[in-house]
Design an enzyme around this catalytic site. Structure first.
Site, PDB file in Angstrom:
ATOM      1  N   LYS A   1      -1.585   5.189   8.508  1.00  7.71           N
ATOM      2  CA  LYS A   1      -0.767   5.260   7.270  1.00  7.71           C
ATOM      3  C   LYS A   1      -1.681   5.459   6.050  1.00  7.71           C
ATOM      4  CE  LYS A   1       1.751   2.359   4.055  1.00  7.71           C
ATOM      5  NZ  LYS A   1       2.301   1.063   3.697  1.00  7.71           N
TER       6      LYS A   1
ATOM      7  N   LYS B   1      -7.660   1.798  -3.401  1.00  6.67           N
ATOM      8  CA  LYS B   1      -7.332   1.397  -2.024  1.00  6.67           C
ATOM      9  C   LYS B   1      -7.434   2.592  -1.062  1.00  6.67           C
ATOM     10  CE  LYS B   1      -5.074  -0.873   1.370  1.00  6.67           C
ATOM     11  NZ  LYS B   1      -5.347  -2.106   2.020  1.00  6.67           N
TER      12      LYS B   1
ATOM     13  N   THR C   1       0.870  -1.176   0.000  1.00  5.14           N
ATOM     14  CA  THR C   1       0.000   0.000   0.000  1.00  5.14           C
ATOM     15  C   THR C   1       0.903   1.220   0.000  1.00  5.14           C
ATOM     16  OG1 THR C   1      -1.667  -1.164   1.275  1.00  5.14           O
ATOM     17  CG2 THR C   1      -1.822   1.231   1.227  1.00  5.14           C
TER      18      THR C   1
HETATM   19  P1  NAD Z   1       5.981  -5.811   7.328  1.00  4.85           P
HETATM   20  O1  NAD Z   1       6.704  -4.662   7.921  1.00  4.85           O
HETATM   21  O2  NAD Z   1       5.622  -6.980   8.170  1.00  4.85           O
HETATM   22  O3  NAD Z   1       6.783  -6.371   6.042  1.00  4.85           O
HETATM   23  C1  NAD Z   1       7.532  -5.574   5.169  1.00  4.85           C
HETATM   24  C2  NAD Z   1       8.834  -6.320   4.914  1.00  4.85           C
HETATM   25  O4  NAD Z   1       9.589  -5.639   3.926  1.00  4.85           O
HETATM   26  C3  NAD Z   1       9.726  -6.437   6.162  1.00  4.85           C
HETATM   27  O5  NAD Z   1       9.934  -7.796   6.461  1.00  4.85           O
HETATM   28  C4  NAD Z   1      11.005  -5.709   5.749  1.00  4.85           C
HETATM   29  O6  NAD Z   1      12.174  -6.287   6.290  1.00  4.85           O
HETATM   30  C5  NAD Z   1      10.944  -5.849   4.238  1.00  4.85           C
HETATM   31  N1  NAD Z   1      11.773  -4.892   3.527  1.00  4.85           N
HETATM   32  C6  NAD Z   1      11.904  -3.558   3.729  1.00  4.85           C
HETATM   33  N2  NAD Z   1      12.763  -3.037   2.839  1.00  4.85           N
HETATM   34  C7  NAD Z   1      13.193  -4.045   2.062  1.00  4.85           C
HETATM   35  C8  NAD Z   1      14.078  -4.130   0.951  1.00  4.85           C
HETATM   36  N3  NAD Z   1      14.702  -3.041   0.480  1.00  4.85           N
HETATM   37  N4  NAD Z   1      14.299  -5.332   0.390  1.00  4.85           N
HETATM   38  C9  NAD Z   1      13.668  -6.432   0.875  1.00  4.85           C
HETATM   39  N5  NAD Z   1      12.805  -6.424   1.918  1.00  4.85           N
HETATM   40  C10 NAD Z   1      12.563  -5.237   2.496  1.00  4.85           C
HETATM   41  O7  NAD Z   1       4.662  -5.178   6.671  1.00  4.85           O
HETATM   42  P2  NAD Z   1       3.349  -5.964   6.196  1.00  4.85           P
HETATM   43  O8  NAD Z   1       2.332  -5.934   7.277  1.00  4.85           O
HETATM   44  O9  NAD Z   1       3.742  -7.251   5.551  1.00  4.85           O
HETATM   45  O10 NAD Z   1       2.823  -4.938   5.084  1.00  4.85           O
HETATM   46  C11 NAD Z   1       3.435  -4.881   3.794  1.00  4.85           C
HETATM   47  C12 NAD Z   1       2.610  -3.922   2.944  1.00  4.85           C
HETATM   48  O11 NAD Z   1       1.255  -4.382   2.883  1.00  4.85           O
HETATM   49  C13 NAD Z   1       2.533  -2.492   3.506  1.00  4.85           C
HETATM   50  O12 NAD Z   1       2.595  -1.589   2.440  1.00  4.85           O
HETATM   51  C14 NAD Z   1       1.185  -2.453   4.212  1.00  4.85           C
HETATM   52  O13 NAD Z   1       0.642  -1.148   4.291  1.00  4.85           O
HETATM   53  C15 NAD Z   1       0.363  -3.362   3.311  1.00  4.85           C
HETATM   54  N6  NAD Z   1      -0.802  -3.992   3.962  1.00  4.85           N
HETATM   55  C16 NAD Z   1      -0.674  -4.552   5.198  1.00  4.85           C
HETATM   56  C17 NAD Z   1      -1.792  -5.153   5.786  1.00  4.85           C
HETATM   57  C18 NAD Z   1      -1.690  -5.799   7.151  1.00  4.85           C
HETATM   58  O14 NAD Z   1      -2.740  -6.120   7.738  1.00  4.85           O
HETATM   59  N7  NAD Z   1      -0.490  -6.046   7.677  1.00  4.85           N
HETATM   60  C19 NAD Z   1      -3.014  -5.173   5.118  1.00  4.85           C
HETATM   61  C20 NAD Z   1      -3.095  -4.621   3.842  1.00  4.85           C
HETATM   62  C21 NAD Z   1      -1.973  -4.026   3.269  1.00  4.85           C
END
Ligand code: NAD
Length: 296
Positions: free
Chosen positions: A244, A169, A94
């Site tokens: 966010k 979204k 997102t």
């Molecule tokens: P998270 O923080 O658990 O996962 C993100 C991952 O990206 C981390 O493990 C981090 O180490 C990795 N990362 C960061 N920079 C990196 C790079 N340069 N190379 C490789 N890996 C890298 O977050 P999440 O909850 O998995 O969310 C991910 C996305 O999905 C976000 O944009 C969030 O807004 C969206 N989202 C989350 C949810 C939810 O309920 N968690 C729901 C819908 C959308």
């Protein structure tokens, strides 16, 4: 058909999503900066690599699932230097609409098929493979993406051209944030007026005030047994993530000149809630914060 897919960003959402691609029979190569994320993905059958460049070698498709737009552009820039023409590249994070549109440009210039495909459904949907994907991109990319996204999806909704998935979204989540505040205010007012939670739910959920925030995700315990209110507001969807998304909506509104007065109010409330140390609880827990603001 087995495909070779790279998955970059194996966090709370990415690891289970990549795991569902493995379950569907695909060869999945993953990379994440964080060791715990890599270990989780490996336990789900993902072939974990030491760098983005290693993970994307020889794959037909790359999926990214990262925290923000700056990181997506950084990783897509790295990908653009390495993948051959025709590779499908999908971002499921997102992020802001302008970063999403810029990311498309980085790879379409190289002859890749690109999509922004943010999701709703949270970590539960990621585990169950029932996420809703909101998809923006050129028609030929939309066609190719359907089969790739299917093992992770309950629904795939084509929204339009590049950036349209992120646009849909932010509009949806801004409405969700506003409607949850509205639902919470209605229940707090009902409490002050001596109304029983169940009685108020029975009226609203079948009357003109009905909405997802009341009917499916009721912010008070009791009427909807599966709502986070019944589990001490454990997420669910954390308030910090709602904040966010509400900020992304405000950024989009400002850049396009749209009036989103209630969206701005919702940012202020969730920002105060987050600053008070409640960012990790479910966003429906805002009702507790509203009760604390009450004047007796
Ligand atoms: P998270 O923080 O658990 O996962 C993100 C991952 O990206 C981390 O493990 C981090 O180490 C990795 N990362 C960061 N920079 C990196 C790079 N340069 N190379 C490789 N890996 C890298 O977050 P999440 O909850 O998995 O969310 C991910 C996305 O999905 C976000 O944009 C969030 O807004 C969206 N989202 C989350 C949810 C939810 O309920 N968690 C729901 C819908 C959308």
């Amino acid at each position: 058909m087995t495909r070779k897919i790279a998955f970059i960003g194996l966090g709370n959402m990415g690891a289970p999503m990549a795991g569902n691609l493995v379950k569907a029979g695909h060869e999945v190569y993953g990379f994440d900066l964080a060791a715990p994320a890599r270990a989780d993905a490996a336990a789900r059958g993902v072939a974990v690599c030491d760098a983005v460049s290693e993970a994307i070698k020889g794959v037909e498709a790359v999926i990214t699932m990262l925290p923000n737009g700056a990181l997506v552009k950084k990783v897509w820039t790295e990908i653009a230097d390495l993948v051959p023409t025709g590779t499908v590249v999908i971002d499921c994070s997102t992020i802001d609409v302008d970063s999403a549109t810029a990311a498309h440009g980085l790879l379409t210039d190289k002859g890749c098929l690109t999509l922004d495909a943010p999701v709703s459904g949270g970590t539960g949907g990621a585990e169950a493979g029932t996420l809703t994907f909101m998809v923006g991109g050129a028609p030929e990319a939309q066609d190719v993406a359907q089969a790739l996204l299917a093992p992770m999806a309950g629904r795939i909704v084509p929204c339009g051209g590049p950036g349209a998935g992120q646009a849909a979204k932010v509009c949806n989540n801004m409405l969700l944030g506003i409607s949850m505040v509205g639902a919470a205010e209605a229940f707090v007012l009902g409490e002050k007026l001596g109304l029983d939670h169940q009685a108020l739910f029975d009226v609203i959920s079948t009357s003109s005030g009905q909405c997802w925030s009341v009917n499916t995700y009721c912010p008070v315990p009791g009427p909807v047994p599966t709502s986070p209110a019944n589990a001490a507001y454990r997420p669910g969807f954390a308030a910090s993530l709602m904040l966010k998304d509400l900020r992304l909506a405000q950024d989009a509104a400002q850049s396009r000149g749209a009036q989103t007065v209630l969206g701005a109010d919702a940012v202020q409330l969730y920002d105060a809630f987050d600053k008070a140390g409640h960012g990790d609880i479910d966003f429906s827990g805002i009702i507790q914060f509203l009760r604390m603001q009450d004047n007796e």
